[in-house]
Design a protein around this motif. Structure first.
Motif, mmCIF file in Angstrom:
data_model
loop_
_atom_site.group_PDB
_atom_site.id
_atom_site.type_symbol
_atom_site.label_atom_id
_atom_site.label_comp_id
_atom_site.label_asym_id
_atom_site.label_seq_id
_atom_site.Cartn_x
_atom_site.Cartn_y
_atom_site.Cartn_z
ATOM 1 N N UNK A 42 0.848 -1.195 0.000
ATOM 2 C CA UNK A 42 0.000 0.000 0.000
ATOM 3 C C UNK A 42 0.883 1.245 0.000
ATOM 4 N N UNK A 43 1.921 1.236 0.836
ATOM 5 C CA UNK A 43 2.836 2.380 0.911
ATOM 6 C C UNK A 43 3.564 2.589 -0.409
ATOM 7 N N UNK A 44 3.999 1.516 -1.036
ATOM 8 C CA UNK A 44 4.683 1.639 -2.325
ATOM 9 C C UNK A 44 3.745 2.223 -3.376
ATOM 10 N N UNK A 45 2.504 1.764 -3.405
ATOM 11 C CA UNK A 45 1.534 2.292 -4.364
ATOM 12 C C UNK A 45 1.255 3.770 -4.153
ATOM 13 N N UNK A 46 1.110 4.182 -2.899
ATOM 14 C CA UNK A 46 0.858 5.597 -2.605
ATOM 15 C C UNK A 46 2.071 6.438 -2.968
ATOM 16 N N UNK A 47 3.272 5.949 -2.641
ATOM 17 C CA UNK A 47 4.497 6.695 -2.946
ATOM 18 C C UNK A 47 4.661 6.870 -4.448
ATOM 19 N N UNK A 48 4.430 5.803 -5.202
ATOM 20 C CA UNK A 48 4.548 5.906 -6.662
ATOM 21 C C UNK A 48 3.465 6.819 -7.235
ATOM 22 N N UNK A 49 2.256 6.735 -6.696
ATOM 23 C CA UNK A 49 1.165 7.589 -7.181
ATOM 24 C C UNK A 49 1.495 9.065 -6.947
ATOM 25 N N UNK A 50 2.008 9.399 -5.757
ATOM 26 C CA UNK A 50 2.373 10.790 -5.485
ATOM 27 C C UNK A 50 3.513 11.250 -6.395
ATOM 28 N N UNK A 51 4.461 10.368 -6.639
ATOM 29 C CA UNK A 51 5.591 10.715 -7.489
ATOM 30 C C UNK A 51 5.148 10.946 -8.933
ATOM 31 N N UNK A 52 4.295 10.060 -9.465
ATOM 32 C CA UNK A 52 3.822 10.230 -10.834
ATOM 33 C C UNK A 52 2.880 11.430 -10.962
ATOM 34 N N UNK A 53 2.132 11.718 -9.898
ATOM 35 C CA UNK A 53 1.263 12.899 -9.911
ATOM 36 C C UNK A 53 2.107 14.166 -9.975
ATOM 37 N N UNK A 64 11.834 11.946 -19.882
ATOM 38 C CA UNK A 64 12.569 11.191 -18.864
ATOM 39 C C UNK A 64 11.992 11.381 -17.469
ATOM 40 N N UNK A 65 11.062 12.323 -17.321
ATOM 41 C CA UNK A 65 10.473 12.563 -16.009
ATOM 42 C C UNK A 65 9.723 11.335 -15.492
ATOM 43 N N UNK A 66 9.243 10.480 -16.381
ATOM 44 C CA UNK A 66 8.505 9.291 -15.944
ATOM 45 C C UNK A 66 9.442 8.241 -15.352
ATOM 46 N N UNK A 67 10.639 8.166 -15.899
ATOM 47 C CA UNK A 67 11.633 7.248 -15.329
ATOM 48 C C UNK A 67 12.110 7.779 -13.985
ATOM 49 N N UNK A 68 12.366 9.079 -13.937
ATOM 50 C CA UNK A 68 12.803 9.696 -12.693
ATOM 51 C C UNK A 68 11.707 9.606 -11.641
ATOM 52 N N UNK A 69 10.449 9.702 -12.052
ATOM 53 C CA UNK A 69 9.330 9.600 -11.112
ATOM 54 C C UNK A 69 9.300 8.235 -10.444
ATOM 55 N N UNK A 70 9.647 7.186 -11.186
ATOM 56 C CA UNK A 70 9.694 5.852 -10.591
ATOM 57 C C UNK A 70 10.714 5.799 -9.458
ATOM 58 N N UNK A 71 11.910 6.304 -9.716
ATOM 59 C CA UNK A 71 12.943 6.286 -8.689
ATOM 60 C C UNK A 71 12.624 7.235 -7.538
ATOM 61 N N UNK A 73 9.636 7.767 -6.500
ATOM 62 C CA UNK A 73 8.655 7.008 -5.718
ATOM 63 C C UNK A 73 9.328 6.033 -4.774
ATOM 64 N N UNK A 74 10.412 5.416 -5.232
ATOM 65 C CA UNK A 74 11.163 4.517 -4.355
ATOM 66 C C UNK A 74 11.820 5.270 -3.201
ATOM 67 N N UNK A 75 12.298 6.476 -3.485
ATOM 68 C CA UNK A 75 12.890 7.306 -2.430
ATOM 69 C C UNK A 75 11.823 7.700 -1.409
ATOM 70 N N UNK A 76 10.648 8.084 -1.884
ATOM 71 C CA UNK A 76 9.548 8.442 -0.979
ATOM 72 C C UNK A 76 9.163 7.245 -0.123
ATOM 73 N N UNK A 77 9.046 6.084 -0.742
ATOM 74 C CA UNK A 77 8.718 4.856 -0.011
ATOM 75 C C UNK A 77 9.768 4.569 1.048
ATOM 76 N N UNK A 78 11.035 4.670 0.675
ATOM 77 C CA UNK A 78 12.119 4.392 1.615
ATOM 78 C C UNK A 78 12.127 5.380 2.772
ATOM 79 N N UNK A 79 11.865 6.638 2.484
ATOM 80 C CA UNK A 79 11.830 7.649 3.538
ATOM 81 C C UNK A 79 10.630 7.450 4.457
ATOM 82 N N UNK A 80 9.505 7.021 3.903
ATOM 83 C CA UNK A 80 8.304 6.837 4.713
ATOM 84 C C UNK A 80 8.411 5.642 5.644
#
Length: 111
Positions: A42-53, A64-71, A73-80
């Motif tokens: 759930x946290x990974x999905x929310x983090x990726x959704x916020x990043x892509x938004x 390239x912003x879509x590739x960067x958004x994926x990473x 999202x991983x940073x947001x997930x890791x921080x959360x």
């Protein structure tokens, strides 16, 4: 309203990770104990959704912003969730030690 989340705050790492942690805990609390195993997903999905938004609103960036958004999202997930807490084998319980004579009140005799 100035003290609550804003669009600018959600676009920052701190705001996005706080929102991810908060939303994950609220959703997990509403679902109940059966959601404990799904909280990471759930946290990974929310983090990726916020990043892509956030990437969707970035007009000055290229494709390239879509590739960067994926990473991101991983940073947001890791921080959360805390990178140092993954995997579970890294977690160690901290023993609680009380000074002598300072037993917790609910264990001590009431008589």
């Amino acid at each position: 309203m100035n003290d609550l989340f804003t669009w600018a705050a959600l676009g920052s790492l701190t705001g996005a990770s706080a929102a991810t942690l908060l939303a994950t805990n609220v959703i997990g609390g509403l679902i109940g104990p059966s959601a404990d195993k799904a909280r990471k997903w759930i946290a990974l999905g929310i983090a990726l959704a916020l990043s892509y938004l956030t990437a969707a609103f970035a007009t000055e960036a290229g494709g390239e912003k879509w590739i960067i958004a994926f990473f991101n999202g991983l940073v947001i997930f890791s921080a959360a969730l805390g990178v140092n807490q993954l995997p579970p084998g890294n977690r160690q319980a901290t023993p609680v030690q009380l000074a002598q004579g300072n037993e917790p009140r609910f264990i001590r005799s009431w008589a």
